[in-house]
Design a protein around this motif. Structure first.
Motif, PDB file in Angstrom:
ATOM      1  N   GLY A 114     -10.908   4.436   5.786  1.00  0.00           N
ATOM      2  CA  GLY A 114     -11.547   5.061   4.638  1.00  0.00           C
ATOM      3  C   GLY A 114     -12.657   5.997   5.066  1.00  0.00           C
ATOM      4  N   GLN A 157       0.839  -1.200   0.000  1.00  0.00           N
ATOM      5  CA  GLN A 157       0.000   0.000   0.000  1.00  0.00           C
ATOM      6  C   GLN A 157       0.876   1.254   0.000  1.00  0.00           C
ATOM      7  OE1 GLN A 157      -2.086  -1.251   3.542  1.00  0.00           O
ATOM      8  NE2 GLN A 157      -3.974  -1.627   2.400  1.00  0.00           N
ATOM      9  N   PHE A 195     -11.376   2.760   0.577  1.00  0.00           N
ATOM     10  CA  PHE A 195     -11.594   1.350   0.297  1.00  0.00           C
ATOM     11  C   PHE A 195     -12.563   0.736   1.306  1.00  0.00           C
ATOM     12  CE2 PHE A 195      -7.464   2.244  -1.564  1.00  0.00           C
ATOM     13  CZ  PHE A 195      -7.457   1.498  -2.735  1.00  0.00           C
ATOM     14  N   TYR A 196     -13.573   0.034   0.801  1.00  0.00           N
ATOM     15  CA  TYR A 196     -14.522  -0.780   1.583  1.00  0.00           C
ATOM     16  C   TYR A 196     -14.799  -0.225   2.982  1.00  0.00           C
ATOM     17  CZ  TYR A 196      -9.792  -2.791   2.007  1.00  0.00           C
ATOM     18  OH  TYR A 196      -8.427  -2.963   2.105  1.00  0.00           O
ATOM     19  N   VAL A 255      -7.848  -0.977  -7.882  1.00  0.00           N
ATOM     20  CA  VAL A 255      -6.872  -0.311  -7.013  1.00  0.00           C
ATOM     21  C   VAL A 255      -6.020   0.662  -7.833  1.00  0.00           C
ATOM     22  CG1 VAL A 255      -4.884  -0.663  -5.511  1.00  0.00           C
ATOM     23  CG2 VAL A 255      -6.829  -2.230  -5.384  1.00  0.00           C
ATOM     24  N   ASP A 270      -7.459  -6.157  -0.909  1.00  0.00           N
ATOM     25  CA  ASP A 270      -6.224  -5.707  -1.529  1.00  0.00           C
ATOM     26  C   ASP A 270      -4.993  -5.871  -0.649  1.00  0.00           C
ATOM     27  OD1 ASP A 270      -7.360  -3.638   0.080  1.00  0.00           O
ATOM     28  OD2 ASP A 270      -5.939  -2.230  -0.788  1.00  0.00           O
ATOM     29  N   VAL A 315     -13.986   2.217  -3.522  1.00  0.00           N
ATOM     30  CA  VAL A 315     -13.757   0.836  -3.930  1.00  0.00           C
ATOM     31  C   VAL A 315     -14.393  -0.084  -2.894  1.00  0.00           C
ATOM     32  CG1 VAL A 315     -12.044  -0.926  -4.505  1.00  0.00           C
ATOM     33  CG2 VAL A 315     -11.552   1.484  -4.979  1.00  0.00           C
ATOM     34  N   HIS A 316     -15.122  -1.103  -3.365  1.00  0.00           N
ATOM     35  CA  HIS A 316     -15.766  -2.029  -2.425  1.00  0.00           C
ATOM     36  C   HIS A 316     -15.966  -3.377  -3.106  1.00  0.00           C
ATOM     37  CE1 HIS A 316     -18.131  -1.453   1.509  1.00  0.00           C
ATOM     38  NE2 HIS A 316     -17.852  -2.752   1.388  1.00  0.00           N
ATOM     39  N   TRP A 322      -8.447   2.676   4.445  1.00  0.00           N
ATOM     40  CA  TRP A 322      -8.993   1.341   4.265  1.00  0.00           C
ATOM     41  C   TRP A 322      -9.929   1.023   5.427  1.00  0.00           C
ATOM     42  CZ3 TRP A 322      -4.155   3.039   3.321  1.00  0.00           C
ATOM     43  CH2 TRP A 322      -3.627   2.818   2.040  1.00  0.00           C
TER      44      TRP A 322
END
Length: 304
Positions: free
Chosen positions: A80, A11, A104-105, A290, A275, A235-236, A76
């Protein structure tokens, strides 16, 4: 749970490859403090530091010059969500919001009835069915900024261990639909016990938060109110067992309806934290999602 040290090398490398200087932030963890007074306050302060203090620091690398006028926020899961809260909490504190956000999610809709319903994460079914423990065993006298389950504990999803008192707070929030009361009102050692729920050994009395408390931490609510004005990439994964991907889809739609620059990638069969898996790049769709997220950040600050 966890800390800034749990950001994975891949990451960090993705940010470096995209031209960003990664700054990983610790913040006070719930439930000893509330979501607003602890984590949201602390990440807002960190943003102010990145914009106004970091650029004036003398770094060991003379070839690196932080630019406080170009700052993005990436997070994340709960991170996030915290990244997204900067869109409205920073301007309220006279700090420029991030130039772009990549989330992310993460939870985006705390007004969703989902949060008041039981949710059993994968692998915890047998523990949830037999749950009987003192919830307050994992609560400290004051807020902490980092926590990982002991290495000897069996972890779910790599970070929750049913044998660990601190992990059980997170699991309880899911098992009993108590995320909002715990996050927004907190827990204290010795808190008054409830007599209306004996299914979890000694269940403390936790008042349910008001609608205004909930809206104050919900990105979707803030988008609809017009206080969220930051370009955002979401992003999910569709197999997330902790946070419904439909929240991300709704929030994206609301961002677009408000005329904000936004993109979304819903990853088919993607799990929570997909991820961080070593082989996630073998899934072309996941790897592209990603990559597109980091490219979005680059475009918004003139790096692409």
């Amino acid at each position: 749970m966890l800390s800034r040290k749990d950001v994975r090398p891949q990451q960090t490398q993705s940010l470096l490859d995209a031209g960003f200087l990664p700054i990983s932030v610790d913040y006070r963890l719930c439930p000893e403090t509330t979501l607003i007074n602890g984590p949201m306050h602390d990440v807002r302060s960190a943003l102010g530091w990145a914009r106004h203090s970091l650029p004036s620091l003398e770094l060991k690398r003379a070839d690196i010059t932080p630019d406080g006028s170009r700052v993005v926020a990436v997070g994340w899961s709960t991170g996030g969500h915290l990244a997204m809260t900067l869109a409205w909490t920073a301007p309220a504190a006279a700090i420029a919001a991030p130039d772009a956000i990549l989330a992310f999610y993460c939870p985006t809709d705390y007004e969703d009835p989902f949060w008041a319903r039981p949710n059993i994460p994968r692998g915890s079914e047998h523990v949830a069915a037999e749950a009987s423990f003192d919830l307050l065993e994992g609560v400290r006298n004051s807020a902490i900024t980092a926590y990982n389950p002991p290495a000897s504990a069996r972890a779910l999803g790599g970070w929750m261990a049913p044998e660990d008192p601190r992990s059980r707070i997170c699991l309880y929030m899911n098992w009993r639909g108590k995320a909002l009361p715990v996050l927004l009102n907190g827990l204290k050692p010795g808190q008054r016990r409830s007599e209306d729920n004996k299914s979890v050994g000694q269940d403390p009395h936790i008042p349910f938060p008001t609608k205004e408390q909930i809206a104050a931490v919900s990105p979707l609510a803030q988008v609809r109110r017009g206080t969220y004005q930051v370009p955002t990439f979401l992003v999910h994964g569709t197999e997330d067992d902790l946070i419904p991907w439909e929240q991300t889809q709704r929030t994206y739609s609301a961002l677009v309806e408000r005329g904000l620059r936004a993109e979304v990638r819903i990853v088919k069969d993607g799990i929570h934290l997909f991820d961080v898996l070593d082989d996630y790049r073998r899934d072309e769709q996941a790897a592209r999602a990603v990559h597109d997220g980091y490219e979005f950040l680059q475009r918004l600050v003139g790096l692409a």
